[in-house]
Design an enzyme around this catalytic site. Sequence first.
Site, short mmCIF file in Angstrom:
data_model
loop_
_atom_site.label_atom_id
_atom_site.label_comp_id
_atom_site.label_asym_id
_atom_site.label_seq_id
_atom_site.Cartn_x
_atom_site.Cartn_y
_atom_site.Cartn_z
N ARG A 20 0.85 -1.18 0.00
CA ARG A 20 0.00 0.00 0.00
C ARG A 20 0.89 1.24 0.00
NH1 ARG A 20 -3.87 2.56 4.81
NH2 ARG A 20 -4.90 4.09 3.45
N HIS A 21 0.39 2.31 -0.59
CA HIS A 21 1.12 3.58 -0.57
C HIS A 21 1.34 4.05 0.87
CE1 HIS A 21 -2.59 5.58 0.59
NE2 HIS A 21 -3.21 4.91 -0.38
N ARG A 30 -0.78 9.77 3.59
CA ARG A 30 -1.28 10.74 2.61
C ARG A 30 -2.24 11.72 3.27
NH1 ARG A 30 -6.40 9.19 2.54
NH2 ARG A 30 -7.02 7.02 2.23
N ARG A 70 0.03 9.27 -5.36
CA ARG A 70 0.55 8.71 -4.11
C ARG A 70 1.15 7.32 -4.30
NH1 ARG A 70 -5.02 9.11 -3.74
NH2 ARG A 70 -6.24 7.19 -3.46
N ASP A 79 -4.92 0.10 -0.05
CA ASP A 79 -5.35 -0.81 1.01
C ASP A 79 -6.36 -1.83 0.49
OD1 ASP A 79 -7.32 1.10 0.60
OD2 ASP A 79 -7.41 1.77 2.68
#
Length: 420
Positions: free
Chosen positions: A32-33, A36, A100, A280
């Site tokens: 996942r990034h 943010r 992102r 996610d």
Amino acid sequence: MLPIVLLLLAVGSLPGKGTAGKKLEYVTVLFRHGDRSPVKAYPTDPHQESAWPQGFGQLSQEGMRQHLELGQFLRKRYDGFLNESYVRHEISVRSTDYDRTLMSAEANLAGLYPPNGEQVFSPNIKWQPIPVHTVPQSEERLLAFPQRDCPRFEELMKETEQTEEFINITAANKDIMELVRNKTGLKTTTVDSVWSVYDTLFCESHHNKSAPDWVTPSVWAKLRFLKDFGFRVLFGVYNQQEKSRLQGGILLGEIVKNLSRAAVSEETQRLKMMMLSAHDTTVAALQVSLNVFNGRQPPYASCHMIELYSDDGGSMSVSMFYRNDSTVEPYALQLPGCSIDCPLEEFVKITKLSLSDDRERECQVASSGNNKEVIITLAVSGCLLLVLIVILFLSIIRHKEPLGNQGYRRITNHGVAEES
């Protein structure tokens, strides 16, 4: 005794170092990034888009640091497997087309491949550009879930809302959902919209922005519960395996195909790692399709690793690890029905139940209403065709000369018709 056990577990999680004779052959990492800004604000939110340096949905500096650290972790974990310097044949990086996720992949690669030797192109910067591939958001079919191009999945979601579990949980949380509607200015509140409000509040609190007075510890706990429930509603609760075939099974199918290909590849310059930068929901969708989802939202920079090993006898096995806490070693994930070191053929066999052979066909909704429409359409078309045939037949008859005892008229050289 306990420290020794923990040490053995930690060593066992290191690739190629847990069992004598095992050799790492191929890895897929999905993450996942990083941290943010909120994706959006609710109507009464005092922190609108102008309150965020780069606007909504953008990777923060903390998120950059999270992925730099994850990249450094991957460097240590796969040191000796991946070349110390970047080699384009060894790794392929794919990201969804969001700032992102693209930036997370780039920060991760900065930690995985710090330049050295000839790869240092400027002495003033400890970084080198490495390609990250993507496709437009409208064309993303591998890493963005849930995909809303599937009528059958939408029908499954409606059926999920009729289950006893969904009805009971929403009824038990009716007051909190009504509170959210009154306080946020939203016209309606559903599990999805409560999830969105929680996400916004979480981002704001994480970045030291004051929360509204109505967000008490009790309210916060209920919002967090509904957020996690939202993940289960999307990919589980009802007909989990069918949902997986239409959602996370798409990505799982690609991973299984790559594992199988890597198992038979004899190329000297073959791919060693597939790196996937996503969301996610992507991590949750994959884990649900593998039946290893823990029921909680994957945190920022969480990473699911799928590793392919060979042994001295040439047999292949698959091991999975999940890193959702940077302060501890990743923990092993066991595919239900198989061992921790799952033989590749068993891994392929077990996961096949979550894969679709023809997703386009499975996505269609077969209902009696649709069947009636098809029958009516065919009947009308048949009638029209019959009418056209009759008209054509009559037209041919009308243009024929009359036959019988009347004979025929012969034209003479003088243009006068004579009876014959």
